[in-house]
Design a protein around this motif. Structure first.
Motif, PDB file in Angstrom:
ATOM      1  N   ASN A  31      29.839   1.003  12.384  1.00 49.93           N
ATOM      2  CA  ASN A  31      29.711   1.147  13.838  1.00 49.93           C
ATOM      3  C   ASN A  31      28.304   1.551  14.272  1.00 49.93           C
ATOM      4  O   ASN A  31      28.087   1.892  15.434  1.00 49.93           O
ATOM      5  CB  ASN A  31      30.733   2.164  14.354  1.00 49.93           C
ATOM      6  CG  ASN A  31      32.145   1.673  14.155  1.00 49.93           C
ATOM      7  OD1 ASN A  31      32.435   0.498  14.329  1.00 49.93           O
ATOM      8  ND2 ASN A  31      33.039   2.562  13.756  1.00 49.93           N
ATOM      9  N   SER A  32      27.380   1.482  13.349  1.00 56.29           N
ATOM     10  CA  SER A  32      26.008   1.845  13.669  1.00 56.29           C
ATOM     11  C   SER A  32      25.393   0.848  14.648  1.00 56.29           C
ATOM     12  O   SER A  32      25.729  -0.332  14.658  1.00 56.29           O
ATOM     13  CB  SER A  32      25.158   1.879  12.395  1.00 56.29           C
ATOM     14  OG  SER A  32      23.803   2.145  12.738  1.00 56.29           O
ATOM     15  N   THR A  33      24.489   1.332  15.473  1.00 56.55           N
ATOM     16  CA  THR A  33      23.767   0.453  16.400  1.00 56.55           C
ATOM     17  C   THR A  33      22.348   0.185  15.928  1.00 56.55           C
ATOM     18  O   THR A  33      21.619  -0.564  16.564  1.00 56.55           O
ATOM     19  CB  THR A  33      23.720   1.077  17.808  1.00 56.55           C
ATOM     20  OG1 THR A  33      23.106   2.363  17.730  1.00 56.55           O
ATOM     21  CG2 THR A  33      25.126   1.207  18.392  1.00 56.55           C
ATOM     22  N   TRP A  34      21.960   0.799  14.818  1.00 61.52           N
ATOM     23  CA  TRP A  34      20.616   0.604  14.292  1.00 61.52           C
ATOM     24  C   TRP A  34      20.539  -0.739  13.564  1.00 61.52           C
ATOM     25  O   TRP A  34      21.352  -1.012  12.675  1.00 61.52           O
ATOM     26  CB  TRP A  34      20.253   1.728  13.330  1.00 61.52           C
ATOM     27  CG  TRP A  34      20.127   3.054  14.009  1.00 61.52           C
ATOM     28  CD1 TRP A  34      21.097   3.992  14.154  1.00 61.52           C
ATOM     29  CD2 TRP A  34      18.976   3.559  14.661  1.00 61.52           C
ATOM     30  NE1 TRP A  34      20.628   5.070  14.840  1.00 61.52           N
ATOM     31  CE2 TRP A  34      19.305   4.834  15.167  1.00 61.52           C
ATOM     32  CE3 TRP A  34      17.689   3.083  14.867  1.00 61.52           C
ATOM     33  CZ2 TRP A  34      18.407   5.622  15.868  1.00 61.52           C
ATOM     34  CZ3 TRP A  34      16.790   3.874  15.556  1.00 61.52           C
ATOM     35  CH2 TRP A  34      17.147   5.118  16.051  1.00 61.52           C
ATOM     36  N   PRO A  35      19.581  -1.570  13.932  1.00 61.99           N
ATOM     37  CA  PRO A  35      19.480  -2.913  13.322  1.00 61.99           C
ATOM     38  C   PRO A  35      19.399  -2.893  11.792  1.00 61.99           C
ATOM     39  O   PRO A  35      20.034  -3.723  11.127  1.00 61.99           O
ATOM     40  CB  PRO A  35      18.207  -3.498  13.926  1.00 61.99           C
ATOM     41  CG  PRO A  35      18.040  -2.765  15.215  1.00 61.99           C
ATOM     42  CD  PRO A  35      18.577  -1.385  14.982  1.00 61.99           C
ATOM     43  N   HIS A  36      18.652  -1.961  11.222  1.00 58.16           N
ATOM     44  CA  HIS A  36      18.527  -1.936   9.767  1.00 58.16           C
ATOM     45  C   HIS A  36      19.847  -1.543   9.099  1.00 58.16           C
ATOM     46  O   HIS A  36      20.174  -2.036   8.025  1.00 58.16           O
ATOM     47  CB  HIS A  36      17.381  -1.006   9.320  1.00 58.16           C
ATOM     48  CG  HIS A  36      17.599   0.433   9.632  1.00 58.16           C
ATOM     49  ND1 HIS A  36      17.442   0.955  10.901  1.00 58.16           N
ATOM     50  CD2 HIS A  36      17.983   1.454   8.838  1.00 58.16           C
ATOM     51  CE1 HIS A  36      17.708   2.248  10.875  1.00 58.16           C
ATOM     52  NE2 HIS A  36      18.030   2.584   9.633  1.00 58.16           N
ATOM     53  N   GLU A  37      20.648  -0.707   9.742  1.00 57.64           N
ATOM     54  CA  GLU A  37      21.943  -0.338   9.188  1.00 57.64           C
ATOM     55  C   GLU A  37      22.953  -1.463   9.359  1.00 57.64           C
ATOM     56  O   GLU A  37      23.783  -1.693   8.476  1.00 57.64           O
ATOM     57  CB  GLU A  37      22.449   0.959   9.820  1.00 57.64           C
ATOM     58  CG  GLU A  37      21.660   2.170   9.354  1.00 57.64           C
ATOM     59  CD  GLU A  37      22.102   3.473   9.979  1.00 57.64           C
ATOM     60  OE1 GLU A  37      22.974   3.463  10.872  1.00 57.64           O
ATOM     61  OE2 GLU A  37      21.561   4.528   9.569  1.00 57.64           O
ATOM     62  N   ILE A  38      22.884  -2.171  10.467  1.00 55.41           N
ATOM     63  CA  ILE A  38      23.750  -3.332  10.678  1.00 55.41           C
ATOM     64  C   ILE A  38      23.479  -4.377   9.602  1.00 55.41           C
ATOM     65  O   ILE A  38      24.407  -4.944   9.009  1.00 55.41           O
ATOM     66  CB  ILE A  38      23.540  -3.923  12.090  1.00 55.41           C
ATOM     67  CG1 ILE A  38      24.030  -2.933  13.140  1.00 55.41           C
ATOM     68  CG2 ILE A  38      24.240  -5.267  12.231  1.00 55.41           C
ATOM     69  CD1 ILE A  38      23.636  -3.283  14.563  1.00 55.41           C
ATOM     70  N   GLU A  39      22.205  -4.609   9.320  1.00 58.53           N
ATOM     71  CA  GLU A  39      21.820  -5.573   8.281  1.00 58.53           C
ATOM     72  C   GLU A  39      22.345  -5.132   6.907  1.00 58.53           C
ATOM     73  O   GLU A  39      22.858  -5.952   6.133  1.00 58.53           O
ATOM     74  CB  GLU A  39      20.300  -5.703   8.255  1.00 58.53           C
ATOM     75  CG  GLU A  39      19.786  -6.709   7.265  1.00 58.53           C
ATOM     76  CD  GLU A  39      18.273  -6.824   7.288  1.00 58.53           C
ATOM     77  OE1 GLU A  39      17.773  -7.790   6.683  1.00 58.53           O
ATOM     78  OE2 GLU A  39      17.585  -5.963   7.883  1.00 58.53           O
ATOM     79  N   ARG A  40      22.259  -3.864   6.620  1.00 60.20           N
ATOM     80  CA  ARG A  40      22.740  -3.345   5.335  1.00 60.20           C
ATOM     81  C   ARG A  40      24.255  -3.447   5.216  1.00 60.20           C
ATOM     82  O   ARG A  40      24.786  -3.736   4.143  1.00 60.20           O
ATOM     83  CB  ARG A  40      22.289  -1.899   5.148  1.00 60.20           C
ATOM     84  CG  ARG A  40      20.795  -1.784   4.934  1.00 60.20           C
ATOM     85  CD  ARG A  40      20.347  -0.358   4.880  1.00 60.20           C
ATOM     86  NE  ARG A  40      18.890  -0.293   4.838  1.00 60.20           N
ATOM     87  CZ  ARG A  40      18.188   0.768   5.167  1.00 60.20           C
ATOM     88  NH1 ARG A  40      18.798   1.876   5.544  1.00 60.20           N
ATOM     89  NH2 ARG A  40      16.877   0.739   5.100  1.00 60.20           N
ATOM     90  N   VAL A  41      24.958  -3.198   6.313  1.00 58.68           N
ATOM     91  CA  VAL A  41      26.420  -3.321   6.295  1.00 58.68           C
ATOM     92  C   VAL A  41      26.818  -4.767   6.042  1.00 58.68           C
ATOM     93  O   VAL A  41      27.735  -5.041   5.259  1.00 58.68           O
ATOM     94  CB  VAL A  41      27.046  -2.787   7.606  1.00 58.68           C
ATOM     95  CG1 VAL A  41      28.497  -3.210   7.732  1.00 58.68           C
ATOM     96  CG2 VAL A  41      26.935  -1.277   7.668  1.00 58.68           C
ATOM     97  N   GLU A  42      26.133  -5.695   6.685  1.00 57.70           N
ATOM     98  CA  GLU A  42      26.433  -7.116   6.462  1.00 57.70           C
ATOM     99  C   GLU A  42      26.184  -7.489   4.999  1.00 57.70           C
ATOM    100  O   GLU A  42      26.963  -8.240   4.405  1.00 57.70           O
ATOM    101  CB  GLU A  42      25.613  -8.002   7.397  1.00 57.70           C
ATOM    102  CG  GLU A  42      26.046  -7.902   8.855  1.00 57.70           C
ATOM    103  CD  GLU A  42      27.530  -8.193   9.061  1.00 57.70           C
ATOM    104  OE1 GLU A  42      28.020  -9.216   8.520  1.00 57.70           O
ATOM    105  OE2 GLU A  42      28.205  -7.402   9.746  1.00 57.70           O
TER     106      GLU A  42
END
Length: 101
Positions: A31-42
């Motif tokens: 549920n992060s909104t940080w782009p780098h964390e979204i990329e890592r989750v994907e």
């Protein structure tokens, strides 16, 4: 040179640890909104999906070998345990990601 950068994990012996690490990461950061964390989750989702598919392919290969008559009773037990683990992790993936594999 890139062959020297390959990294392998034995999913039979170390899969549970890998799956758990990825599960925790996905759960904690999905549920992060940080782009780098979204990329890592994907990336973690894809890695988990790929690992589960490889695990399933390993089960199928083992089953084929058993059907050809190359097995001992312990092999049958191992395959059943692997199937149980795979089903658990597929369900966990669905809970985490919201889609089936």
């Amino acid at each position: 040179m890139s062959q020297n950068l390959d990294f392998n994990i034995n999913l039979y012996t170390d899969g549970e640890m890998l799956f758990n690490i990825l599960k925790v990461f996905i759960r904690d950061y999905k549920n992060s909104t940080w782009p780098h964390e979204i990329e890592r989750v994907e990336f973690a989702k894809k890695l988990l999906a790929d690992a589960l598919k490889a695990f399933e392919e390993g089960i199928k290969a083992k089953e084929e070998r058993i059907q050809q008559g190359f097995y001992i009773d312990q092999d049958l037990k191992i395959v059943e345990e692997m199937k149980t683990r795979l089903e658990y992790w597929k369900n966990k993936y669905c809970e985490l990601v919201g889609e089936q594999l």
